[in-house]
Design an enzyme around this catalytic site. Structure first.
Site, short mmCIF file in Angstrom:
data_model
loop_
_atom_site.label_atom_id
_atom_site.label_comp_id
_atom_site.label_asym_id
_atom_site.label_seq_id
_atom_site.Cartn_x
_atom_site.Cartn_y
_atom_site.Cartn_z
N PRO A 2 0.91 -1.27 -0.02
CA PRO A 2 0.00 0.05 0.07
C PRO A 2 0.64 1.26 -0.20
CG PRO A 2 -0.74 -1.46 1.58
CD PRO A 2 0.42 -2.09 1.01
N GLU A 3 0.50 2.28 -0.96
CA GLU A 3 1.14 3.50 -0.98
C GLU A 3 0.21 4.59 -0.18
OE1 GLU A 3 2.72 4.28 -4.86
OE2 GLU A 3 3.03 1.99 -5.14
#
Length: 302
Positions: A2-3
């Protein structure tokens, strides 16, 4: 992994559902991804969750101060602290009814005062949980760069030109910008028509201006669509994101470019697979492009 958009999506969901709740108890399973499991069990019970913030790819659950005996205080006599959460590659955190059976790979349960449990699941356990008081928390966050949604154009240019590194490596460098990862770096560079292996310091001011603008636009749109669900990502309500439907270059090797119809290619830049269009993003000298896969190229659909 996840960014920024995915972490912001989860943080917003938790902000709506757990802020103001008090942690009554802590139950842990496997703890190899937790900095100090005993610290969570000792310091979290009795604390109220006062805020949920995103800091780069981290979430911070800001906790109320407590006295040494564990009772809540309101006069600031004890320093506040935070629970730091990193989702790693497969981590998920969400509130669930306490009576509901735990799903597989649930490794941390925080019982709240409304008969729910905040549960952290992580099949591969590449995430991180850590209880940090004010001093250690400040030290932890000191090495991070600016938030890409907040950094000014002037600061963006100054930092990009101060380092002799390829622009893709710069975007992934958390001391330059915190929160950008492989997906949104590639998508932004495609929009800006910049090859990922170009030196950041050698880019023209107009190129950096466009990159600064499109990076922010892409991140904001991805947040609005609850991030990209490539494999495991789910938001705080257990729903996948939708931005993966808007990817224009990431993961599209061998498919035609949405802008010019040339085939998307892949190169290794900064140790990561980097997707680009050789027509829209001319390849700099000395950057080898990986051979196309044998599968038949697909035409882009507008």
């Amino acid at each position: 992994m996840p960014e920024l958009p995915e972490v912001e999506t989860v943080a917003r969901g938790l902000r709506r559902t757990i802020v103001g709740r008090r942690i009554l108890s802590v139950r842990l399973g496997k703890t190899d991804f937790i900095d100090d499991p005993a610290a969570l069990e000792l310091h979290l019970p009795g604390r109220q969750i006062e805020a949920v913030e995103r800091y780069g790819k981290f979430m911070l659950l800001r906790l109320s101060p407590v006295t040494r005996r564990g009772s809540a205080v309101t006069n600031g006599e004890a320093a506040p602290a935070a629970l730091l959460v990193h989702l790693g590659m497969t981590g998920q955190i969400a509130p669930n009814p306490a009576a509901q059976p735990c799903e597989k790979h649930t490794h941390a349960c925080f019982l709240l005062d409304d008969n729910r449990e905040l549960r952290y699941r992580d099949a591969r356990r590449f995430g991180r949980l850590a209880y940090l008081s004010a001093g250690p928390l400040a030290e932890e966050l000191r090495s991070f760069g600016a938030d890409p949604l907040e950094v000014s154009f002037e600061e963006f240019v100054k930092q990009a030109r101060a380092r002799r590194a390829r622009i893709k490596a710069l975007l992934l460098d958390q001391s330059f910008l915190r929160g950008v990862g492989n997906i949104y770096a590639d998508e932004s560079l495609w929009r800006a028509k910049i090859h990922p292996a170009r030196l950041g310091a050698a880019l023209k001011k107009e190129q950096l201006k466009k990159l600064h603008r499109v990076l922010r636009e892409i991140l904001e749109k991805a947040i609005a669509l609850h991030g990209s669900s490539i494999s495991d990502f789910l938001d705080a309500e257990g729903q996948p994101g939708e931005y993966q439907r808007h990817h224009r270059v990431y993961g599209r090797e061998g498919q035609s470019c949405y802008r010019c119809a040339d085939l998307i290619r892949r190169a290794i830049v900064a140790g990561r697979s980097s997707y680009f269009c050789p027509q829209c993003q001319p390849v700099p000298r000395g950057c080898p492009t990986l051979p196309l896969p044998r599968k038949t190229a697909k035409k882009a659909t507008k």
